[in-house]
Design an enzyme around this catalytic site. Structure first.
Site, PDB file in Angstrom:
ATOM      1  N   GLY A   1     -21.200   1.387   0.080  1.00 30.40           N
ATOM      2  CA  GLY A   1     -22.045   0.684  -0.871  1.00 30.40           C
ATOM      3  C   GLY A   1     -22.655   1.649  -1.858  1.00 30.40           C
TER       4      GLY A   1
ATOM      5  N   MET B   1     -25.535   2.950  -1.846  1.00 32.59           N
ATOM      6  CA  MET B   1     -26.387   3.980  -1.253  1.00 32.59           C
ATOM      7  C   MET B   1     -25.632   4.993  -0.410  1.00 32.59           C
ATOM      8  SD  MET B   1     -29.539   3.643  -2.180  1.00 32.59           S
ATOM      9  CE  MET B   1     -30.418   4.583  -0.938  1.00 32.59           C
TER      10      MET B   1
ATOM     11  N   VAL C   1     -20.716   3.952   5.464  1.00 37.57           N
ATOM     12  CA  VAL C   1     -21.006   3.671   6.869  1.00 37.57           C
ATOM     13  C   VAL C   1     -19.759   3.940   7.701  1.00 37.57           C
ATOM     14  CG1 VAL C   1     -21.788   1.952   8.545  1.00 37.57           C
ATOM     15  CG2 VAL C   1     -22.683   1.912   6.200  1.00 37.57           C
TER      16      VAL C   1
ATOM     17  N   LYS D   1     -24.721   5.763   8.823  1.00 35.27           N
ATOM     18  CA  LYS D   1     -24.724   5.644   7.365  1.00 35.27           C
ATOM     19  C   LYS D   1     -25.049   6.992   6.747  1.00 35.27           C
ATOM     20  CE  LYS D   1     -26.116   2.969   3.411  1.00 35.27           C
ATOM     21  NZ  LYS D   1     -26.642   1.689   2.920  1.00 35.27           N
TER      22      LYS D   1
ATOM     23  N   ASP E   1     -34.662  -3.866  -0.014  1.00 37.98           N
ATOM     24  CA  ASP E   1     -33.320  -4.171  -0.528  1.00 37.98           C
ATOM     25  C   ASP E   1     -32.636  -5.200   0.374  1.00 37.98           C
ATOM     26  OD1 ASP E   1     -31.155  -3.949  -2.313  1.00 37.98           O
ATOM     27  OD2 ASP E   1     -30.172  -2.434  -1.073  1.00 37.98           O
TER      28      ASP E   1
END
Length: 326
Positions: free
Chosen positions: A58, A60, A63, A77, A170
């Site tokens: 994603g 950020m 994972v 992550k 978020d």
């Protein structure tokens, strides 16, 4: 310019293609980075965890599925390098908040097991849930009776996070796991912030003006951000409630409440309270729509007083209308 400024008139600012846009899933489309990052491969170690496979990626971070020295499966992550800055203390913050989350035990929150670094990037080790994200789960049309218990569980999980003195910041369908056991678990605290401490006043720097939305340090996913976040103020508990309500609306109606193909258009509509008309062909009962409607209030004080109250309203509605045909 700090925060957001809207024009005095009601003319929507024009879209600017060079500005940040949102993808179909609502995630920010980040510009390519020139930095070369070390990529863990199966068999590599992330701290005490051995990487087995990549689960997803994603805005950020990435994972990975991994295992500890006892063979227990975990999700790790690894944050992208550009989301960390040791000079600003972000690494220290991550370790501090990971410790807080590790002490949080709630059936509707994914357990955080530990924190470490790889290639100067921090990672979070979390409980690996056997299930799928809400984003995947709701790709199939679902009756509201199946959706409400999932969001009620999410609200309870967020309430526990708030009670621990933190804000998620978020929340969205990609950050809620629906287990094969039917239990929902809030996850992905990469943007979580303590409600106390030095960073409690930190705010995302998203500016809204006639020329569009400028990106300095984007925090959150535009499609689920509350008006106060888009205005450059820090997220609060009722910001998570707004995001939860956007998520519930999307699960119920198959579309998000605020239109917008770009961050500019979306931010403008959210901050003006311009929602889509409620779909006419729906079996969603009025009481449930009213719960969502209140959670989407433009001003935080007009929303539900807490995530616990939000969860209670959903539970009460299900109990009072258990025998309804609608």
């Amino acid at each position: 310019m700090a925060g957001a400024r809207l024009p005095d008139d009601h003319t929507r600012p024009p879209d600017e293609p060079s500005m940040l846009e949102t993808t179909a899933s609502g995630d920010p489309a980040v510009a390519p980075r020139a930095a070369v990052l070390a990529t863990p491969e199966p068999g590599d170690n992330l701290g005490p965890y051995v990487v087995e496979a990549t689960l997803g990626q994603g805005a950020m971070g990435v994972v990975y599925k991994a295992a500890d020295d006892r063979g227990q499966k975990v999700a790790v992550k690894l944050l992208h390098r550009w989301h960390t800055d040791p000079e600003t203390g972000e690494d220290d913050w991550l370790r501090h908040e990971a410790g807080t989350l590790a002490r949080l035990s709630h059936p509707n929150v994914v357990a955080v097991l530990g924190v470490g670094t790889f290639d100067d990037r921090p990672f979070l080790a979390m409980e690996l849930v056997d299930g799928e994200t809400l984003a995947t789960w709701m790709k199939q049309p679902r009756p509201w009776r199946d959706i409400v218990p999932i969001i009620r569980d999410a609200a309870r999980g967020l309430a526990a996070v708030h009670t621990a003195g933190m804000i998620h910041g978020d929340f969205k369908p990609d950050n809620l796991m629906v287990g094969r056991d039917g239990r929902a678990r809030v996850m992905d605290f990469g943007l979580a912030r303590s409600t106390f401490g030095a960073d409690a006043t930190a705010a995302p720097t998203v500016e809204v003006e006639r020329g569009g939305v400028s990106r300095h340090r984007f925090v959150g996913t535009p499609a689920y951000m509350a008006p106060e976040q888009l205005a450059g103020r820090r997220a609060e508990a009722r910001s998570d409630q707004f995001a939860c309500s956007v998520t519930l609306y999307e699960a119920l109606y198959g579309e998000r409440p605020f239109p917008g193909q770009t961050a500019t258009e979306l931010a403008y509509n959210v901050m003006r309270g311009f929602r889509r008309p409620r779909p006419r062909t729906t079996d969603v009962p009025a009481w449930l729509h009213q719960i969502v409607h209140r959670g989407l209030a433009l001003v935080g004080a007009a929303r539900w007083p807490s995530m616990a109250a939000y969860a209670d309203a959903l539970e009460r509605g299900m109990q009072e209308h258990a025998d309804d045909d609608a």
